[in-house]
Write an enzyme that holds these catalytic residues in place. Structure first.
Site, short mmCIF file in Angstrom:
data_model
loop_
_atom_site.label_atom_id
_atom_site.label_comp_id
_atom_site.label_asym_id
_atom_site.label_seq_id
_atom_site.Cartn_x
_atom_site.Cartn_y
_atom_site.Cartn_z
N LYS A 76 1.14 -0.94 -0.27
CA LYS A 76 -0.23 0.14 0.16
C LYS A 76 0.98 1.39 -0.15
O LYS A 76 1.87 0.88 0.55
CB LYS A 76 -1.13 0.16 1.42
CG LYS A 76 -1.72 1.25 1.37
CD LYS A 76 -2.74 0.99 2.73
CE LYS A 76 -4.32 2.15 2.56
NZ LYS A 76 -4.89 1.72 3.82
N SER B 146 -9.75 1.95 3.16
CA SER B 146 -8.90 1.79 2.11
C SER B 146 -7.87 1.44 1.83
O SER B 146 -6.78 2.31 0.34
CB SER B 146 -7.96 3.63 2.81
OG SER B 146 -7.28 2.96 4.32
N SER C 208 -9.41 -0.54 7.27
CA SER C 208 -8.69 -0.17 5.88
C SER C 208 -7.98 -1.77 5.38
O SER C 208 -8.18 -1.65 3.72
CB SER C 208 -7.57 0.74 5.99
OG SER C 208 -8.74 1.71 5.69
N1 GLN Z 1 -12.85 3.80 6.82
C1 GLN Z 1 -12.46 4.38 7.88
C2 GLN Z 1 -11.93 5.56 8.34
O1 GLN Z 1 -11.92 6.19 6.59
C3 GLN Z 1 -11.01 3.27 7.91
C4 GLN Z 1 -9.76 3.66 7.26
C5 GLN Z 1 -8.22 3.19 7.85
O2 GLN Z 1 -8.92 1.96 8.61
N2 GLN Z 1 -7.35 3.53 7.01
O3 GLN Z 1 -10.88 6.42 8.82
#
Ligand code: GLN
Length: 497
Positions: free
Chosen positions: A79, A154, A178
């Site tokens: 990532k 994400s 994410s």
């Molecule tokens: N969807 C969550 C957020 O927007 C989780 C994102 C993540 O785990 N990086 O914060």
């Protein structure tokens, strides 16, 4: 089966038996990326030259008898918020569009030691803030199983790369879901390890008390192998554990007899899609038939988990992202009057809408007039939520439920309604708030042929038990990846493009 459909251990034995060379396998994967990535948008950077160099080097190490790891020669992707020395690391933000780290993240170094081949850096929501990979500054990623739908986020680029066979496995990061949510949306396996199991050194910070790195893979065994390689103490991260890391592959046995699995009523209420609820009920049946003891439990704090997560995570984000001021690295505006003006313009132009929203909200909850009302209260709520989960674990060994209340939705469907998007995180954020480990595994498909994700939350540092249960489930229902259905679906999407 073609090379990209094989698991890590299958590819490992081909390499060992000299049925395929590492450079040949790497070339095959790079060609596949070249052919497919315009359709899926998984990669921000493809590190072709480096990957081929690494492939030759790892083959030589292996031939010389200097390498003994199941990950040797297996092509993977990382990532784009995980630092890779000499390779662009953008966090999918204009702010870091030109940032080339001078060092590798601890987890990347660990994989290199194991002979992993880095194919490139995969797309994500900007600074890991989002659930659909729609907020990337560079491009959208499409769900390989239906390109009109999001891959989740994400770590959407990572999940889509695994699902489309553009990487054998990926490293993602999670703060609130994410890894598990995109894994669920794309039919992959993903684990969020216990907070502290994996070093955060070199992971670009979003919310430090939640952030961790974890693998996205096709099978539970692959997941156990990769986690085993990246877990463990790192002197560069004081929060990383000094515990001895067990061999997770030893947990891969088909045996859940006597295991107590709790299903919170709150995880299967009417807010959850019917097909997903039914998949959870089916999983209860599968586990019960295998000898586990499944029972309904209650976690009466679920209505507080999303606000608690978003207050604390955004407060931490507003502090972590203060470092992007145009002075040290990354984007800098071209015209400005003085230092303050430069900083203002850089931040206005460098950050996208969602990141700005979160910095503003985070700054607000930390401001002197609201600190007690929001931030401090959220910290108290975090303690209460952790206590409730601790109580639930007195009655069971695993808590089971869906990963998300919906399967992958259409691109554009939720991006303009942030609250709706935030609410989607309801089942993933509890494990982040409490620091508990949680494994996401495919558990069937819904009426639109989209994958449904099941999650198994374990006790602190008890990844082995959730791997054992996940493996048992996968072996019982048959992994999606051993059937040709997913592959056909992916191939059809390419043809339709
Ligand atoms: N969807 C969550 C957020 O927007 C989780 C994102 C993540 O785990 N990086 O914060």
């Amino acid at each position: 089966m073609e090379l990209h459909e094989l698991s890590i251990s299958q590819l490992g034995s081909l390499i060992k038996n000299k049925e395929v060379s590492i450079p040949k396998l790497t070339r095959y994967m790079l060609d596949r990326i070249e052919k497919l990535d315009s359709a899926y948008g998984c990669y921000i950077t493809v590190a072709e030259e480096k990957a081929m160099e690494q492939a030759a080097d790892v083959q030589a190490r292996l031939d010389g008898g200097n390498l003994d790891s199941p990950l040797a020669g297996i092509p993977m992707a990382v990532k784009d918020n995980i630092c890779t020395k000499g390779i662009l690391t953008t966090c999918a933000s204009r702010m870091l569009y030109n940032f080339i780290p001078p060092y590798d993240a601890h987890v990347v170094g660990k994989l290199y030691e194991n002979g992993a081949i880095l194919l490139g850096k995969v797309n994500m929501d900007e600074f890991a803030m989002g659930s659909s990979t729609e907020s990337s500054y560079f491009k959208k990623t499409f769900n390989p199983l239906d390109t009109e739908r999001v891959p989740g986020g994400s770590s959407g680029g990572a999940a889509a790369a695994v699902a489309s066979g553009e990487a054998i496995y990926c490293l993602g990061s999670y703060t609130g879901g994410s890894i598990r949510q995109p894994a669920a949306f794309c039919g992959c396996v993903g684990i969020k390890p216990t907070y502290g199991l994996v070093s955060r050194f070199g992971l670009v910070a979003y919310a430090s008390s939640f952030d961790q790195v974890g693998p996205l893979t096709r099978t539970v065994s692959d997941c156990a192998m990769v986690l085993g390689a990246i877990a463990g103490h790192d002197p560069m991260d004081a929060t990383s554990t000094r515990k001895r890391i067990p061999d997770y592959t030893k947990a891969l046995v088909q045996d859940v007899r006597g295991l107590r699995i709790g299903i919170p009523g709150e995880f299967v209420d009417d807010s959850v899609d019917e097909d997903i609820r039914n998949a959870v009920f089916k999983a209860i049946q599968v586990f019960s038939e295998q000898g586990a003891e499944c029972k309904e439990i209650s976690i009466p704090v679920m209505e507080y988990v999303v606000p608690t997560y978003y207050i604390i995570a955004l407060a931490e984000a507003s502090s972590n992202l203060a470092r992007y001021d145009g002075v040290k690295y990354g984007y800098r505006t071209s015209e400005y009057k003085d230092l303050i003006d430069m900083c203002k313009r850089t931040r206005s132009e460098g950050f996208g809408t969602e990141v700005k929203r979160r910095i503003l909200l985070g700054t607000y909850v930390l401001s002197s007039g609201y600190f007690d009302a929001y931030y401090k209260k959220a910290l108290k709520a975090r303690t209460i939520i952790s206590r409730e989960f601790g109580r639930a674990f007195e009655e069971c060994d695993i808590i089971m439920g869906p990963v998300a209340p919906t399967t992958a939705y259409k691109i554009g469907e939720k991006i303009n309604d942030p609250l709706k998007m935030y609410m989607e995180d309801i089942f993933t954020v509890p494990a982040n708030i409490t620091g508990l480990p949680a494994l996401a595994i495919p558990a069937g498909i819904d009426r639109n042929n989209m994958p449904i994700g099941l999650q198994l939350i374990g006790k602190r540092f008890d990844e082995s038990t959730i791997f054992r249960a996940g493996y048992t489930f996968e072996q019982t229902i048959g992994s999606n990846w051993t059937s040709s259905r997913m592959n056909n679906q992916v191939n059809n999407q390419v043809k339709n493009k």
